[in-house]
Design a protein around this motif. Sequence first.
Motif, PDB file in Angstrom:
ATOM      1  N   ASN A  63      33.034 -14.825 -18.228  1.00  0.00           N
ATOM      2  CA  ASN A  63      31.572 -14.243 -18.219  1.00  0.00           C
ATOM      3  C   ASN A  63      30.664 -13.676 -18.683  1.00  0.00           C
ATOM      4  N   ALA A  64      29.920 -13.759 -18.917  1.00  0.00           N
ATOM      5  CA  ALA A  64      28.759 -12.534 -19.458  1.00  0.00           C
ATOM      6  C   ALA A  64      29.521 -10.874 -19.474  1.00  0.00           C
ATOM      7  N   GLY A  83      28.359 -13.039 -12.786  1.00  0.00           N
ATOM      8  CA  GLY A  83      29.242 -13.789 -12.341  1.00  0.00           C
ATOM      9  C   GLY A  83      27.385 -14.561 -12.278  1.00  0.00           C
ATOM     10  N   GLU A  84      27.835 -16.035 -11.497  1.00  0.00           N
ATOM     11  CA  GLU A  84      26.064 -17.144 -11.564  1.00  0.00           C
ATOM     12  C   GLU A  84      25.446 -16.527 -10.930  1.00  0.00           C
ATOM     13  N   ALA A  85      25.924 -16.048  -9.587  1.00  0.00           N
ATOM     14  CA  ALA A  85      25.295 -15.301  -8.800  1.00  0.00           C
ATOM     15  C   ALA A  85      24.342 -14.493  -9.690  1.00  0.00           C
ATOM     16  N   ALA A  86      24.663 -13.327 -10.169  1.00  0.00           N
ATOM     17  CA  ALA A  86      24.713 -12.208 -10.263  1.00  0.00           C
ATOM     18  C   ALA A  86      23.531 -12.494 -11.638  1.00  0.00           C
ATOM     19  N   SER A  87      23.797 -13.210 -12.172  1.00  0.00           N
ATOM     20  CA  SER A  87      23.297 -13.758 -13.521  1.00  0.00           C
ATOM     21  C   SER A  87      21.919 -14.507 -12.962  1.00  0.00           C
ATOM     22  N   SER A  88      21.886 -15.251 -12.299  1.00  0.00           N
ATOM     23  CA  SER A  88      20.122 -16.228 -11.602  1.00  0.00           C
ATOM     24  C   SER A  88      19.590 -14.929 -11.305  1.00  0.00           C
ATOM     25  N   ARG A  89      20.105 -13.905 -10.249  1.00  0.00           N
ATOM     26  CA  ARG A  89      19.453 -12.857  -9.332  1.00  0.00           C
ATOM     27  C   ARG A  89      18.412 -12.253 -11.062  1.00  0.00           C
ATOM     28  N   ALA A 142      25.814  -6.458  -8.081  1.00  0.00           N
ATOM     29  CA  ALA A 142      25.780  -6.883  -9.006  1.00  0.00           C
ATOM     30  C   ALA A 142      28.102  -6.948  -9.126  1.00  0.00           C
ATOM     31  N   GLU A 143      28.378  -6.139  -9.672  1.00  0.00           N
ATOM     32  CA  GLU A 143      29.628  -5.578  -9.444  1.00  0.00           C
ATOM     33  C   GLU A 143      30.484  -5.915  -8.181  1.00  0.00           C
TER      34      GLU A 143
END
Length: 147
Positions: A63-64, A83-89, A142-143
């Motif tokens: 992940n980034a 992660g994916e959830a934080a990225s979309s948010r 996000a963390e």
Amino acid sequence: MTDAPPSRYKVVERGRRLVVIDTRTGQPAVREPVVHRPAPGSAPAARPIEATAQSNVDDRSGNAVLVTSRLYDLKGPRRIVIGEAASSRMSRGIGGVAIGLVAFAILAVFFPLILFLPFVLAFQPKVRAGFRRWTTARLDEAERAAS
């Protein structure tokens, strides 16, 4: 006044190409590439330069990685794996900021003095502290989501 001395080089056309000629030798001027060789007694570098640069991708998950700054993060600098959830948010948040900037630009057309508002607010310590607290809370979320 005296004339400048003649140039050592001249440019001629040969076969529809421009060639630089050295007038002292009559041959085309060729620049030899400079090769830096270490001195015979010097030791090689301990590790390559590429190994010291931080990567923007997490080695374990792929992940980034977001590296924060003390400018906007009270706990910074820190590395947060997104992660994916934080990225979309974050994508939705960036979209919201873009819409807000467009609305601000349209409002500034009718009320140009509003352009000074961000500069005035940037110099208010309470506003800056509130922004940093709000940003730190979002980065903490996000963390936690990445863990």
